[in-house]
Design a protein around this motif. Structure first.
Motif, PDB file in Angstrom:
ATOM      1  N   TRP A 111       0.846  -1.131   0.257  1.00 56.35           N
ATOM      2  CA  TRP A 111      -0.006  -0.090  -0.148  1.00 56.35           C
ATOM      3  C   TRP A 111       0.867   1.209   0.235  1.00 56.35           C
ATOM      4  O   TRP A 111       1.964   1.674   0.828  1.00 56.35           O
ATOM      5  N   HIS A 112       0.708   2.319  -0.644  1.00 57.50           N
ATOM      6  CA  HIS A 112       1.279   3.453  -0.773  1.00 57.50           C
ATOM      7  C   HIS A 112       0.084   4.561  -1.048  1.00 57.50           C
ATOM      8  O   HIS A 112      -1.025   4.497  -1.876  1.00 57.50           O
ATOM      9  N   ARG A 113       0.946   6.285  -0.526  1.00 57.20           N
ATOM     10  CA  ARG A 113       0.169   6.929  -1.061  1.00 57.20           C
ATOM     11  C   ARG A 113       0.519   8.469  -1.793  1.00 57.20           C
ATOM     12  O   ARG A 113       1.244   8.100  -0.697  1.00 57.20           O
ATOM     13  N   ILE A 114       0.926   9.255  -2.432  1.00 54.19           N
ATOM     14  CA  ILE A 114       1.208  10.079  -2.626  1.00 54.19           C
ATOM     15  C   ILE A 114       0.809  11.617  -2.302  1.00 54.19           C
ATOM     16  O   ILE A 114      -0.673  11.038  -3.250  1.00 54.19           O
ATOM     17  N   ASP A 115       0.992  12.319  -1.532  1.00 54.28           N
ATOM     18  CA  ASP A 115      -0.294  13.407  -1.017  1.00 54.28           C
ATOM     19  C   ASP A 115       0.778  14.788  -2.079  1.00 54.28           C
ATOM     20  O   ASP A 115       1.495  14.949  -1.157  1.00 54.28           O
ATOM     21  N   VAL A 116      -0.643  15.668  -2.343  1.00 57.18           N
ATOM     22  CA  VAL A 116       0.872  16.710  -2.834  1.00 57.18           C
ATOM     23  C   VAL A 116      -0.573  17.687  -2.053  1.00 57.18           C
ATOM     24  O   VAL A 116      -1.719  18.859  -2.919  1.00 57.18           O
ATOM     25  N   LYS A 117       0.125  18.442  -2.064  1.00 52.94           N
ATOM     26  CA  LYS A 117      -0.325  19.438  -0.749  1.00 52.94           C
ATOM     27  C   LYS A 117       0.727  21.172  -1.928  1.00 52.94           C
ATOM     28  O   LYS A 117       0.930  21.216  -1.039  1.00 52.94           O
ATOM     29  N   ASP A 118      -0.238  21.818  -2.453  1.00 54.83           N
ATOM     30  CA  ASP A 118       0.526  23.031  -2.918  1.00 54.83           C
ATOM     31  C   ASP A 118      -0.800  24.639  -2.540  1.00 54.83           C
ATOM     32  O   ASP A 118      -1.766  24.333  -3.050  1.00 54.83           O
ATOM     33  N   THR A 119       0.297  24.952  -1.357  1.00 49.67           N
ATOM     34  CA  THR A 119      -0.104  26.339  -1.644  1.00 49.67           C
ATOM     35  C   THR A 119       0.236  27.342  -2.172  1.00 49.67           C
ATOM     36  O   THR A 119       1.042  28.044  -2.289  1.00 49.67           O
ATOM     37  N   PHE A 120      -1.025  28.075  -2.676  1.00 51.14           N
ATOM     38  CA  PHE A 120      -0.592  29.335  -3.475  1.00 51.14           C
ATOM     39  C   PHE A 120      -1.239  30.498  -3.133  1.00 51.14           C
ATOM     40  O   PHE A 120      -2.182  30.082  -2.001  1.00 51.14           O
ATOM     41  N   VAL A 121      -0.292  31.151  -3.545  1.00 48.32           N
ATOM     42  CA  VAL A 121      -0.769  33.256  -3.080  1.00 48.32           C
ATOM     43  C   VAL A 121      -0.378  33.700  -3.916  1.00 48.32           C
ATOM     44  O   VAL A 121       0.179  33.719  -5.136  1.00 48.32           O
TER      45      VAL A 121
END
Length: 432
Positions: A305-315
């Protein structure tokens, strides 16, 4: 049966395939617990791999192992496997302190070597092993440090979201529940190069080096825990190390072999600096800035099992006074059990969603032996650099680098002083 259950079930019970006439015949040195996962099971679905023989220090144990896994031949010693002209390659899943000796013996016997990680006990040994003259000859044996997880598509999908130059911080952690690691196990045997950094920690260190695409310049700190019973005082059962990389980024690795009974998947969490993202829809006095955090859950055994989480914060910033105009977050999750799912440069590579990371590794090992292109590989220099990082951490911890023993020197078929003399005389060619 759900797709996830089917995938995991098939990984551990893969379909058997017909073997080709020119299949590689493997011998296994040692009836180790890791051998079925590392080679026996993946070989079932590979048409060019046959597990021909096994040897162990205890003949009865070797016979039981062979019977359980359908291996035709049992040999009375490791030497018998190396002396057999019908054996093409060997898996070396022995205790860490024996890797150096038996890898050299195997290479000198002309066998291809799939060598369990860590490749050696220390960087001095790795320097010698990966620079053996036999490895630079025409038709030289293939030597691979078996960092199986680095061959899994999920790791390469994860890396596709990262620009190494922009990485400012990385956190990695891994663990094994305490019920699986008794104090007297080989993991805590100093003479056999035990310790948590030589066990799970090698995965943490390797993924850090992959993320930065570089080697650390300094180990800033390394705190360890030991049993303190007068017997296991030089073997860490957990550690927390912090490194500085060439771009100034800081990375930490945390591992325990005595963790909670509730298992937690390994994790690699990357924080990247703010970068300007071109956006032609914005007026001239505004710019878009992005900061990114990428997390790979399950980087060691991603095939389960695996998961790749990508969190992009834009300003959106006002370029005149630097004030924020608008801020928002975009989050996505990804998986890649095949290279088709990973996409990018590896998108055309073969594979099934149930392939273990060991199976992907075996595919490339066979390709290299057969003279076919390999799309990913752990080069000898990479393995040497890996041991340098481990040594760096052990030196910082105060526990000291894992030892090179007299047995390893004599077992390599050459005297200690001759090894040292040859190494010193060839420093100019060994140094890279």
């Amino acid at each position: 049966m759900t797709s996830s259950i089917r995938r995991v079930f098939t990984a551990f019970a893969p379909p058997a395939v017909e073997k080709k006439s020119d299949a590689l015949r493997f011998g296994i040195l040692g009836a180790a617990k890791i051998a079925p996962l590392a080679l026996v099971t993946p070989a079932k679905s590979h048409p060019e791999v046959i597990i021909q023989a096994v040897a162990a220090r205890d003949l009865t144990r070797a016979e039981e192992f062979a019977k359980k896994h359908g291996i035709p031949d049992v040999r009375g010693s490791y030497e018998e496997i190396l002396d057999d002209p019908n054996i093409d390659a060997v898996l070396i899943p022995l205790p860490n302190g024996l890797h150096f000796e038996w890898a050299i013996r195997a290479i000198r016997a002309g066998k291809h070597v799939l060598l369990e990680k860590p490749s050696t006990s220390n960087a001095f040994e790795a320097n010698i092993l990966f620079n053996l003259s036999e490895l630079s000859q025409p038709n030289a044996p293939v030597l691979l440090e078996a960092f199986h997880n680095r061959f899994h598509p999920s790791v390469h999908k994860f890396r596709s979201f990262i620009d190494p130059a922009d990485v400012v911080h990385v956190h990695t952690d891994s663990m094994v529940p305490w019920v699986l690691t008794a104090k007297d196990n080989i993991e805590f045997n100093y003479a056999l190069s035990g310790g948590s950094m030589m066990n799970l920690g090698t995965y943490n260190f390797a993924i850090l080096r992959m993320i930065f695409n570089a080697d650390p310049v300094e180990c800033l700190s390394c705190d360890t825990s030991i049993f303190g019973d007068g017997i296991h005082d030089k073997c860490d059962y957990d550690f927390k190390a912090q490194f500085r990389f060439p771009n100034g980024g800081i990375a930490e690795a945390t591992t325990t072999l005595r963790g909670s009974i509730f298992w937690k998947p390994s994790e690699a969490r990357v924080t990247m600096r703010e970068v300007v993202v071109p956006d032609k829809s914005l007026p001239e006095d505004q710019e878009k800035v992005r900061s990114r955090q990428i997390t790979l859950h399950g980087f060691i055994h991603a095939f389960i099992w695996h998961r790749i989480d990508v969190k992009d914060t834009f300003v959106i910033l006002d370029t005149v006074d630097g004030s924020p105009v608008k801020r928002w977050v975009e989050s996505t999750s990804h998986k890649a059990y095949t290279y088709q799912e990973a996409g990018g440069e590896f998108g055309d590579l073969p594979g099934e969603d149930w392939w273990m990371s060991y199976r992907y590794q075996l595919e490339e090992f066979v390709n290299r032996v057969k003279g076919r292109p390999t799309q990913y590989w752990v080069e000898g220099q990479d393995s040497w650099n890996q041991m340098k990082m481990i040594d760096m951490a052990y030196e910082k911890s105060g526990l000291g680098v894992r030892p090179t023993t007299d047995n390893e020197w004599s077992g390599a078929g050459i005297g200690r002083f001759e090894w040292v003399r040859n190494t010193i005389s060839n420093l100019s060619t060994l140094a890279r």
